[in-house]
Motif scaffolding. Structure first.
Motif, PDB file in Angstrom:
ATOM      1  N   HIS A  93      28.724   7.036  66.116  1.00 54.94           N
ATOM      2  CA  HIS A  93      29.594   6.692  65.940  1.00 54.94           C
ATOM      3  C   HIS A  93      30.672   6.475  64.722  1.00 54.94           C
ATOM      4  CE1 HIS A  93      32.685   3.855  68.400  1.00 54.94           C
ATOM      5  NE2 HIS A  93      32.962   3.648  66.943  1.00 54.94           N
ATOM      6  N   GLY A  94      31.959   6.931  64.636  1.00 57.51           N
ATOM      7  CA  GLY A  94      32.392   7.013  63.358  1.00 57.51           C
ATOM      8  C   GLY A  94      32.085   7.977  62.403  1.00 57.51           C
ATOM      9  N   SER A  95      31.523   9.008  62.952  1.00 58.47           N
ATOM     10  CA  SER A  95      31.108  10.658  61.992  1.00 58.47           C
ATOM     11  C   SER A  95      32.152  11.249  62.274  1.00 58.47           C
ATOM     12  CB  SER A  95      29.895  10.848  62.491  1.00 58.47           C
ATOM     13  OG  SER A  95      28.843   9.982  62.258  1.00 58.47           O
ATOM     14  N   PRO A  96      32.882  11.985  61.152  1.00 54.07           N
ATOM     15  CA  PRO A  96      33.844  13.252  61.322  1.00 54.07           C
ATOM     16  C   PRO A  96      33.382  14.490  61.892  1.00 54.07           C
ATOM     17  CG  PRO A  96      33.172  12.940  58.960  1.00 54.07           C
ATOM     18  CD  PRO A  96      32.337  11.863  59.831  1.00 54.07           C
ATOM     19  N   LEU A  97      32.777  14.386  63.187  1.00 51.49           N
ATOM     20  CA  LEU A  97      32.061  15.467  63.720  1.00 51.49           C
ATOM     21  C   LEU A  97      33.333  16.843  64.101  1.00 51.49           C
ATOM     22  CD1 LEU A  97      29.428  13.972  66.000  1.00 51.49           C
ATOM     23  CD2 LEU A  97      29.149  14.663  63.599  1.00 51.49           C
ATOM     24  N   THR A  98      34.162  16.370  64.367  1.00 48.86           N
ATOM     25  CA  THR A  98      35.319  17.326  65.058  1.00 48.86           C
ATOM     26  C   THR A  98      34.616  18.148  66.323  1.00 48.86           C
ATOM     27  OG1 THR A  98      34.888  19.007  63.812  1.00 48.86           O
ATOM     28  CG2 THR A  98      36.440  17.298  62.960  1.00 48.86           C
ATOM     29  N   ASP A  99      35.518  19.079  66.960  1.00 48.38           N
ATOM     30  CA  ASP A  99      35.106  19.807  68.065  1.00 48.38           C
ATOM     31  C   ASP A  99      34.111  20.852  67.371  1.00 48.38           C
ATOM     32  OD1 ASP A  99      36.687  18.337  69.340  1.00 48.38           O
ATOM     33  OD2 ASP A  99      38.001  20.122  70.221  1.00 48.38           O
ATOM     34  N   ALA A 100      34.370  21.258  66.306  1.00 49.52           N
ATOM     35  CA  ALA A 100      33.329  22.516  65.691  1.00 49.52           C
ATOM     36  C   ALA A 100      31.980  21.695  65.429  1.00 49.52           C
ATOM     37  CB  ALA A 100      34.039  22.858  64.231  1.00 49.52           C
ATOM     38  N   GLY A 101      31.729  20.411  65.083  1.00 48.25           N
ATOM     39  CA  GLY A 101      30.618  19.983  64.464  1.00 48.25           C
ATOM     40  C   GLY A 101      29.842  19.741  65.932  1.00 48.25           C
ATOM     41  N   LEU A 102      30.582  19.257  66.975  1.00 47.09           N
ATOM     42  CA  LEU A 102      29.842  18.960  68.260  1.00 47.09           C
ATOM     43  C   LEU A 102      29.387  20.327  68.942  1.00 47.09           C
ATOM     44  CD1 LEU A 102      28.802  16.682  70.111  1.00 47.09           C
ATOM     45  CD2 LEU A 102      30.936  17.208  71.506  1.00 47.09           C
ATOM     46  N   LEU A 109      21.352  18.947  71.735  1.00 49.71           N
ATOM     47  CA  LEU A 109      21.327  17.632  72.600  1.00 49.71           C
ATOM     48  C   LEU A 109      21.109  18.130  73.915  1.00 49.71           C
ATOM     49  CD1 LEU A 109      24.816  16.361  71.005  1.00 49.71           C
ATOM     50  CD2 LEU A 109      22.458  15.463  70.538  1.00 49.71           C
ATOM     51  N   ALA A 110      21.554  19.145  74.246  1.00 54.48           N
ATOM     52  CA  ALA A 110      21.452  19.760  75.822  1.00 54.48           C
ATOM     53  C   ALA A 110      20.101  20.002  76.033  1.00 54.48           C
ATOM     54  CB  ALA A 110      22.305  21.076  75.980  1.00 54.48           C
ATOM     55  N   LEU A 111      19.100  20.304  75.068  1.00 57.66           N
ATOM     56  CA  LEU A 111      17.972  20.673  75.403  1.00 57.66           C
ATOM     57  C   LEU A 111      16.924  19.734  74.912  1.00 57.66           C
ATOM     58  CD1 LEU A 111      17.894  24.664  74.086  1.00 57.66           C
ATOM     59  CD2 LEU A 111      17.662  23.610  76.403  1.00 57.66           C
ATOM     60  N   HIS A 112      17.265  18.688  74.408  1.00 56.53           N
ATOM     61  CA  HIS A 112      16.416  17.597  73.789  1.00 56.53           C
ATOM     62  C   HIS A 112      15.803  16.865  75.283  1.00 56.53           C
ATOM     63  CE1 HIS A 112      14.685  13.936  71.982  1.00 56.53           C
ATOM     64  NE2 HIS A 112      14.920  14.750  70.705  1.00 56.53           N
ATOM     65  N   PRO A 113      14.556  17.013  75.239  1.00 56.86           N
ATOM     66  CA  PRO A 113      13.882  16.531  76.316  1.00 56.86           C
ATOM     67  C   PRO A 113      13.847  14.924  76.539  1.00 56.86           C
ATOM     68  CG  PRO A 113      12.153  16.734  74.826  1.00 56.86           C
ATOM     69  CD  PRO A 113      13.337  17.253  74.003  1.00 56.86           C
ATOM     70  N   VAL A 116      18.458  10.109  76.003  1.00 55.42           N
ATOM     71  CA  VAL A 116      19.200   9.396  77.180  1.00 55.42           C
ATOM     72  C   VAL A 116      20.528   8.594  76.730  1.00 55.42           C
ATOM     73  CG1 VAL A 116      17.259   9.294  78.621  1.00 55.42           C
ATOM     74  CG2 VAL A 116      17.771   7.327  77.107  1.00 55.42           C
ATOM     75  N   ALA A 117      20.552   8.377  75.567  1.00 53.52           N
ATOM     76  CA  ALA A 117      21.768   7.569  75.184  1.00 53.52           C
ATOM     77  C   ALA A 117      22.394   8.055  73.856  1.00 53.52           C
ATOM     78  CB  ALA A 117      21.357   5.964  74.855  1.00 53.52           C
ATOM     79  N   LEU A 118      23.874   8.271  73.908  1.00 53.29           N
ATOM     80  CA  LEU A 118      24.645   9.013  72.759  1.00 53.29           C
ATOM     81  C   LEU A 118      25.609   8.472  72.624  1.00 53.29           C
ATOM     82  CD1 LEU A 118      24.676  11.434  70.962  1.00 53.29           C
ATOM     83  CD2 LEU A 118      25.759  12.858  73.066  1.00 53.29           C
ATOM     84  N   ASP A 119      26.051   8.047  71.325  1.00 52.27           N
ATOM     85  CA  ASP A 119      27.342   7.433  71.149  1.00 52.27           C
ATOM     86  C   ASP A 119      28.105   8.355  70.007  1.00 52.27           C
ATOM     87  OD1 ASP A 119      29.657   5.997  70.360  1.00 52.27           O
ATOM     88  OD2 ASP A 119      28.152   4.019  69.514  1.00 52.27           O
ATOM     89  N   LEU A 120      29.295   8.786  70.582  1.00 54.82           N
ATOM     90  CA  LEU A 120      30.144   9.885  69.846  1.00 54.82           C
ATOM     91  C   LEU A 120      31.631   8.932  69.805  1.00 54.82           C
ATOM     92  CD1 LEU A 120      29.077  13.172  71.629  1.00 54.82           C
ATOM     93  CD2 LEU A 120      28.422  12.433  69.251  1.00 54.82           C
ATOM     94  N   GLY A 121      31.571   7.779  69.625  1.00 54.70           N
ATOM     95  CA  GLY A 121      33.028   7.411  69.723  1.00 54.70           C
ATOM     96  C   GLY A 121      33.563   7.356  68.134  1.00 54.70           C
ATOM     97  N   ASP A 122      34.942   7.612  68.187  1.00 55.80           N
ATOM     98  CA  ASP A 122      35.714   7.920  66.782  1.00 55.80           C
ATOM     99  C   ASP A 122      34.797   8.997  66.031  1.00 55.80           C
ATOM    100  OD1 ASP A 122      37.355   5.791  67.490  1.00 55.80           O
ATOM    101  OD2 ASP A 122      36.035   3.960  66.516  1.00 55.80           O
TER     102      ASP A 122
END
Length: 275
Positions: A93-102, A109-113, A116-122
């Motif tokens: 939360h609150g990290s300047p990821l932008t679309d490119a970073g995600l 993230l998709a392959l992590h086994p 189950v919980a991911l916070d990408l707010g702000d």
């Protein structure tokens, strides 16, 4: 050393502190790592990422409020997540990821086994990032029993009072059982009774979980017996100590236990302690 928590908020991290964090991760002595808003150089961030890549005890990672602050740090975190197999909750939360970073993080993230919980707010995300996030969700929007079991495992691993967990008939599968088995095997919890009846779980996995719970109970009883002997030697009466006879059955007297029960996937979770 038992897995513990490291929680630092809003502080600059010294080289010595970073070394201690890395050592704890490599020794699998950290269950929760929170560096919320902390300031550290790129070199030290890379050292932490390399350490968490191989950590097997880490269940929760909190890097909220700008810790992942550049494309290079996003790449380092993505590389760590591709190797790590234990993290179940990730907070950015609150990290300047932008679309490119995600987009850089998404494959890991998709392959992590276990995640189950991911916070990408702000995180300065746009339409492209939202599409990537949607791809991480179940196609019908439903949360499977396995998804719920993963979240419960994080909670149980952090609890020091929960002794009975009833998951009868909640749609769990062998994937859920493996998550719960890993939790029982790797985390020192107070859990003594786990009910998994009426689920699609193999008898072999159920027996492995049962055996581990029984071993933990026997170890505590032996330790308690030694303590009672010492008390008697001092002329004191041993304290009463009662447990259920089987880890698959709820004890008949739950008055001193916290009980967490679910009766179906759509039902809410109930946790209470009776004093």
């Amino acid at each position: 050393m038992l897995p513990s928590s490291i929680q630092i908020s809003g502080e600059p991290l010294s080289g010595a502190e970073v070394r201690d964090i890395c050592r704890g991760l490599r020794d699998n002595a950290v269950r929760l790592l929170s560096l919320r808003g902390c300031r550290l150089c790129d070199r030290d961030f890379g050292r932490i990422c390399r350490a968490l890549a191989g950590a097997t005890s880490l269940a929760q990672l909190n890097l909220n409020l700008g810790v992942v602050s550049s494309p290079s740090r996003i790449k380092q975190l993505a590389e760590a997540l591709r190797t790590n197999r234990s993290i179940q909750s990730l907070f950015l939360h609150g990290s300047p990821l932008t679309d490119a970073g995600l987009a850089l993080l998404n494959p890991a993230l998709a392959l992590h086994p276990a995640l189950v919980a991911l916070d990408l707010g702000d995180c300065m995300l746009g339409d492209e990032a939202i599409n990537l996030i949607c791809g991480l969700l179940p196609p019908d929007g439903a949360k499977s029993g396995d998804h719920v079991a993963g979240m419960l495992a994080v909670a149980v691993a952090s609890s020091r009072t929960l002794e009975v967990l009833d998951l009868e008939g909640t749609g769990l599968t062998n994937q859920s059982a493996q998550t719960l088995l890993d939790m029982v095997e790797n985390y020192p919890t107070a859990l003594r009774s786990l009910v998994l009846a009426e689920n699609s779980i193999s008898p072999e996995l159920q027996q492995q979980i049962c055996d581990l719970l029984s071993e933990g109970e026997e170890e505590e009883e032996m330790a308690g017996g030694a303590g009672n002997t010492q008390e008697r030697e001092r002329g004191q009466e041993p304290a009463a100590h009662q447990r259920g006879s089987s880890p698959w059955m709820c004890p008949s007297d739950p008055s001193s236990q916290m009980v967490l029960m679910t009766s179906g996937l759509g039902d809410s979770l109930l946790a209470e302690t009776e004093m």
